[in-house]
Design a protein around this motif. Structure first.
Motif, PDB file in Angstrom:
ATOM      1  N   ALA A  60      -3.491   2.631  -5.350  1.00 37.24           N
ATOM      2  CA  ALA A  60      -4.003   4.234  -5.883  1.00 37.24           C
ATOM      3  C   ALA A  60      -5.094   4.521  -6.448  1.00 37.24           C
ATOM      4  CB  ALA A  60      -2.638   4.403  -6.481  1.00 37.24           C
ATOM      5  N   GLY A  61      -5.609   5.858  -6.074  1.00 41.13           N
ATOM      6  CA  GLY A  61      -6.821   6.017  -6.663  1.00 41.13           C
ATOM      7  C   GLY A  61      -8.473   5.071  -6.523  1.00 41.13           C
ATOM      8  N   ARG A  62      -8.130   4.488  -5.698  1.00 40.88           N
ATOM      9  CA  ARG A  62      -9.538   3.785  -5.185  1.00 40.88           C
ATOM     10  C   ARG A  62      -9.001   3.327  -3.532  1.00 40.88           C
ATOM     11  NH1 ARG A  62     -11.572   1.030  -9.606  1.00 40.88           N
ATOM     12  NH2 ARG A  62     -13.115   1.569  -8.495  1.00 40.88           N
ATOM     13  N   GLU A  63      -8.836   3.981  -2.866  1.00 37.28           N
ATOM     14  CA  GLU A  63      -8.620   4.310  -1.725  1.00 37.28           C
ATOM     15  C   GLU A  63      -9.907   4.369  -0.919  1.00 37.28           C
ATOM     16  OE1 GLU A  63      -4.113   5.860  -3.188  1.00 37.28           O
ATOM     17  OE2 GLU A  63      -6.809   6.264  -3.997  1.00 37.28           O
ATOM     18  N   GLU A  64     -11.064   4.890  -1.499  1.00 36.85           N
ATOM     19  CA  GLU A  64     -11.995   4.797  -0.958  1.00 36.85           C
ATOM     20  C   GLU A  64     -13.074   3.634  -0.645  1.00 36.85           C
ATOM     21  OE1 GLU A  64     -13.348   4.745  -5.319  1.00 36.85           O
ATOM     22  OE2 GLU A  64     -11.140   5.412  -3.922  1.00 36.85           O
ATOM     23  N   LEU A  65     -12.291   2.679  -1.481  1.00 36.51           N
ATOM     24  CA  LEU A  65     -12.660   1.127  -1.241  1.00 36.51           C
ATOM     25  C   LEU A  65     -12.450   0.867  -0.416  1.00 36.51           C
ATOM     26  CD1 LEU A  65     -13.109   0.250  -5.465  1.00 36.51           C
ATOM     27  CD2 LEU A  65     -15.358   0.479  -3.465  1.00 36.51           C
ATOM     28  N   ALA A  66     -11.209   1.266  -0.149  1.00 37.87           N
ATOM     29  CA  ALA A  66      -9.976   0.219   1.768  1.00 37.87           C
ATOM     30  C   ALA A  66     -11.407  -0.206   2.648  1.00 37.87           C
ATOM     31  CB  ALA A  66      -9.099   0.969   1.784  1.00 37.87           C
ATOM     32  N   GLY A  67     -12.061   0.193   2.817  1.00 41.22           N
ATOM     33  CA  GLY A  67     -13.379   0.129   4.270  1.00 41.22           C
ATOM     34  C   GLY A  67     -14.244  -1.379   3.949  1.00 41.22           C
ATOM     35  N   LEU A  68     -15.083  -1.624   2.409  1.00 39.54           N
ATOM     36  CA  LEU A  68     -15.289  -1.733   1.925  1.00 39.54           C
ATOM     37  C   LEU A  68     -14.974  -3.224   1.732  1.00 39.54           C
ATOM     38  CD1 LEU A  68     -17.666  -0.359  -0.786  1.00 39.54           C
ATOM     39  CD2 LEU A  68     -18.314  -1.222   1.438  1.00 39.54           C
ATOM     40  N   VAL A  69     -13.225  -3.030   0.784  1.00 33.98           N
ATOM     41  CA  VAL A  69     -12.137  -3.962   0.918  1.00 33.98           C
ATOM     42  C   VAL A  69     -12.747  -4.921   2.846  1.00 33.98           C
ATOM     43  CG1 VAL A  69     -10.330  -5.209   0.734  1.00 33.98           C
ATOM     44  CG2 VAL A  69     -11.161  -3.967  -0.973  1.00 33.98           C
ATOM     45  N   LEU A  70     -12.088  -4.606   3.257  1.00 37.38           N
ATOM     46  CA  LEU A  70     -11.860  -4.780   4.765  1.00 37.38           C
ATOM     47  C   LEU A  70     -12.956  -5.847   5.495  1.00 37.38           C
ATOM     48  CD1 LEU A  70      -9.960  -5.233   7.238  1.00 37.38           C
ATOM     49  CD2 LEU A  70     -10.779  -2.725   7.915  1.00 37.38           C
ATOM     50  N   GLU A  71     -14.167  -5.025   5.017  1.00 38.15           N
ATOM     51  CA  GLU A  71     -15.081  -5.853   5.866  1.00 38.15           C
ATOM     52  C   GLU A  71     -15.831  -7.023   5.313  1.00 38.15           C
ATOM     53  OE1 GLU A  71     -18.753  -3.784   5.091  1.00 38.15           O
ATOM     54  OE2 GLU A  71     -17.786  -2.102   6.657  1.00 38.15           O
ATOM     55  N   THR A  72     -15.373  -7.218   3.204  1.00 35.40           N
ATOM     56  CA  THR A  72     -15.224  -8.182   2.942  1.00 35.40           C
ATOM     57  C   THR A  72     -14.253  -9.317   3.086  1.00 35.40           C
ATOM     58  OG1 THR A  72     -16.205  -7.153   0.756  1.00 35.40           O
ATOM     59  CG2 THR A  72     -15.352  -9.618   0.412  1.00 35.40           C
ATOM     60  N   TYR A  73     -13.047  -8.590   3.183  1.00 33.80           N
ATOM     61  CA  TYR A  73     -12.354  -9.415   3.711  1.00 33.80           C
ATOM     62  C   TYR A  73     -11.953 -10.658   5.527  1.00 33.80           C
ATOM     63  CZ  TYR A  73      -7.414 -11.045   6.216  1.00 33.80           C
ATOM     64  OH  TYR A  73      -6.248 -11.147   6.496  1.00 33.80           O
ATOM     65  N   ARG A  74     -12.455  -9.312   6.192  1.00 33.73           N
ATOM     66  CA  ARG A  74     -12.639  -9.265   7.562  1.00 33.73           C
ATOM     67  C   ARG A  74     -14.161 -11.044   8.024  1.00 33.73           C
ATOM     68  NH1 ARG A  74     -12.580  -4.600  11.003  1.00 33.73           N
ATOM     69  NH2 ARG A  74     -11.078  -5.189  12.481  1.00 33.73           N
ATOM     70  N   ALA A  75     -15.096 -11.262   6.915  1.00 28.97           N
ATOM     71  CA  ALA A  75     -15.826 -11.949   6.850  1.00 28.97           C
ATOM     72  C   ALA A  75     -15.509 -13.220   6.280  1.00 28.97           C
ATOM     73  CB  ALA A  75     -17.244 -11.959   6.171  1.00 28.97           C
ATOM     74  N   TYR A  76     -14.991 -13.231   5.121  1.00 33.74           N
ATOM     75  CA  TYR A  76     -13.876 -13.972   4.146  1.00 33.74           C
ATOM     76  C   TYR A  76     -12.988 -15.025   4.887  1.00 33.74           C
ATOM     77  CZ  TYR A  76     -12.212 -17.156   0.676  1.00 33.74           C
ATOM     78  OH  TYR A  76     -11.799 -18.438   0.110  1.00 33.74           O
ATOM     79  N   TYR A  77     -12.561 -14.195   6.020  1.00 35.52           N
ATOM     80  CA  TYR A  77     -10.996 -14.797   6.373  1.00 35.52           C
ATOM     81  C   TYR A  77     -11.527 -15.381   7.153  1.00 35.52           C
ATOM     82  CZ  TYR A  77      -6.903 -15.392   8.337  1.00 35.52           C
ATOM     83  OH  TYR A  77      -5.183 -15.208   9.244  1.00 35.52           O
ATOM     84  N   GLU A  78     -12.947 -15.165   8.500  1.00 36.13           N
ATOM     85  CA  GLU A  78     -12.965 -15.529   9.607  1.00 36.13           C
ATOM     86  C   GLU A  78     -13.651 -17.667   9.163  1.00 36.13           C
ATOM     87  OE1 GLU A  78     -16.069 -14.839  13.184  1.00 36.13           O
ATOM     88  OE2 GLU A  78     -16.210 -13.277  11.657  1.00 36.13           O
ATOM     89  N   GLU A  79     -14.513 -17.303   8.184  1.00 38.08           N
ATOM     90  CA  GLU A  79     -14.742 -18.720   7.620  1.00 38.08           C
ATOM     91  C   GLU A  79     -13.615 -19.374   7.269  1.00 38.08           C
ATOM     92  OE1 GLU A  79     -17.445 -19.896   7.882  1.00 38.08           O
ATOM     93  OE2 GLU A  79     -18.513 -17.192   8.607  1.00 38.08           O
ATOM     94  N   HIS A  80     -12.403 -19.321   6.836  1.00 39.93           N
ATOM     95  CA  HIS A  80     -11.154 -20.301   6.052  1.00 39.93           C
ATOM     96  C   HIS A  80     -10.408 -20.224   6.584  1.00 39.93           C
ATOM     97  CE1 HIS A  80     -13.422 -20.606   2.320  1.00 39.93           C
ATOM     98  NE2 HIS A  80     -14.366 -18.948   1.885  1.00 39.93           N
ATOM     99  N   LEU A  81      -9.625 -19.799   8.124  1.00 38.52           N
ATOM    100  CA  LEU A  81      -9.395 -19.251   8.924  1.00 38.52           C
ATOM    101  C   LEU A  81      -8.290 -20.440   8.997  1.00 38.52           C
ATOM    102  CD1 LEU A  81      -8.147 -16.944  10.528  1.00 38.52           C
ATOM    103  CD2 LEU A  81      -9.633 -17.875  12.921  1.00 38.52           C
ATOM    104  N   PHE A  82      -8.624 -21.483   8.209  1.00 39.34           N
ATOM    105  CA  PHE A  82      -7.935 -22.718   8.621  1.00 39.34           C
ATOM    106  C   PHE A  82      -7.585 -23.527   7.192  1.00 39.34           C
ATOM    107  CE2 PHE A  82      -9.980 -22.325  12.691  1.00 39.34           C
ATOM    108  CZ  PHE A  82      -8.107 -22.120  13.352  1.00 39.34           C
ATOM    109  N   ASP A  83      -7.939 -22.871   6.506  1.00 41.23           N
ATOM    110  CA  ASP A  83      -7.808 -23.765   4.873  1.00 41.23           C
ATOM    111  C   ASP A  83      -6.640 -24.045   4.283  1.00 41.23           C
ATOM    112  OD1 ASP A  83     -10.147 -23.212   4.671  1.00 41.23           O
ATOM    113  OD2 ASP A  83     -10.556 -21.939   2.769  1.00 41.23           O
ATOM    114  N   ARG A  84      -5.634 -23.337   4.829  1.00 40.80           N
ATOM    115  CA  ARG A  84      -3.779 -23.278   4.541  1.00 40.80           C
ATOM    116  C   ARG A  84      -2.935 -23.201   5.227  1.00 40.80           C
ATOM    117  NH1 ARG A  84      -3.297 -20.284  -0.630  1.00 40.80           N
ATOM    118  NH2 ARG A  84      -1.421 -21.146  -0.567  1.00 40.80           N
TER     119      ARG A  84
END
Length: 219
Positions: A60-84
């Protein structure tokens, strides 16, 4: 009359993906100077699409970062989709048995469509799903019934003759909204109380129980 078709949620129902989701989002949070969450917390964060996941993960209070967090998440998740991530115990056998009875099957997830198709192809090989969809532009997410009703139409089956299997309230509400037979599973992200209270006709605790519930369902 028995079920003619069964549609399945993916995360928390067919595959255990919580670890990779948590790792990817925690990576994104830390990358943007935000605190990470313990893995079990993600059981409450997931289920309503990736944008909602990011919104819940950002403090809470840092909602303005949600878009950037989402972009970083997607890029990382795409590379680690099958790790676990892996299929839950007994799932492949259950799906094979159901297909052997002539039940047509599909997958509907609120995860991004591309990720859903990759996970199904690699982790559930040989399963004869007729339709596999994730979140798509212009199609409302679950619990809106539009997507699953479209899948039933694509397979030429009446919604009343379909089952919908999932592990969260969102899935049970989807089943109710579509007029389908809702079956909850407890090995995923939520408990039996949530599933029952949101309309599950029956709740299974193992893959064998799920197969029995789908075989014996009367509509």
């Amino acid at each position: 009359m028995q079920l003619r078709a069964v549609f399945f949620d993916l995360d928390g129902t067919l595959v255990d993906s919580l670890g990779d989701i948590a790792d990817a989002m925690n990576h994104a949070l830390v990358r943007h100077g935000l605190p990470a969450h313990p893995e079990p917390a993600y059981r409450r964060f997931v289920g309503e699409g990736v944008r909602e996941l990011a919104r819940r993960a950002v403090p809470a209070g840092r909602e303005e970062l949600a878009g950037l967090v989402l972009e970083t998440y997607r890029a990382y998740y795409e590379e680690h989709l099958f790790d676990r991530t892996a299929a839950y115990p007994g799932i492949l056998g259950m799906l094979s048995a159901l297909a052997g009875q002539g039940v047509v099957m599909g997958v509907l997830s609120n995860k991004s469509d591309g990720f859903v198709k990759q996970l199904v192809e690699r982790l559930l090989p040989g399963v004869p799903f007729r339709v596999v969809y994730g979140e798509r532009q212009g199609v409302p997410r679950k619990p809106d019934p539009t997507a699953v009703l479209g899948m039933a139409a694509e397979l030429n089956v009446e919604p009343l003759t379909c089952g919908f299997v999932g592990d969260t309230a969102v899935d049970m509400l989807t089943a109710r909204a579509a007029g389908m037979y809702g079956v909850g599973v407890t090995w995923g992200f939520r408990d039996a109380e949530e599933l029952h209270s949101h309309g599950a006709r029956v709740v299974a605790t193992t893959a064998d129980e799920l197969l029995t519930a789908l075989r014996t369902a009367r509509i």
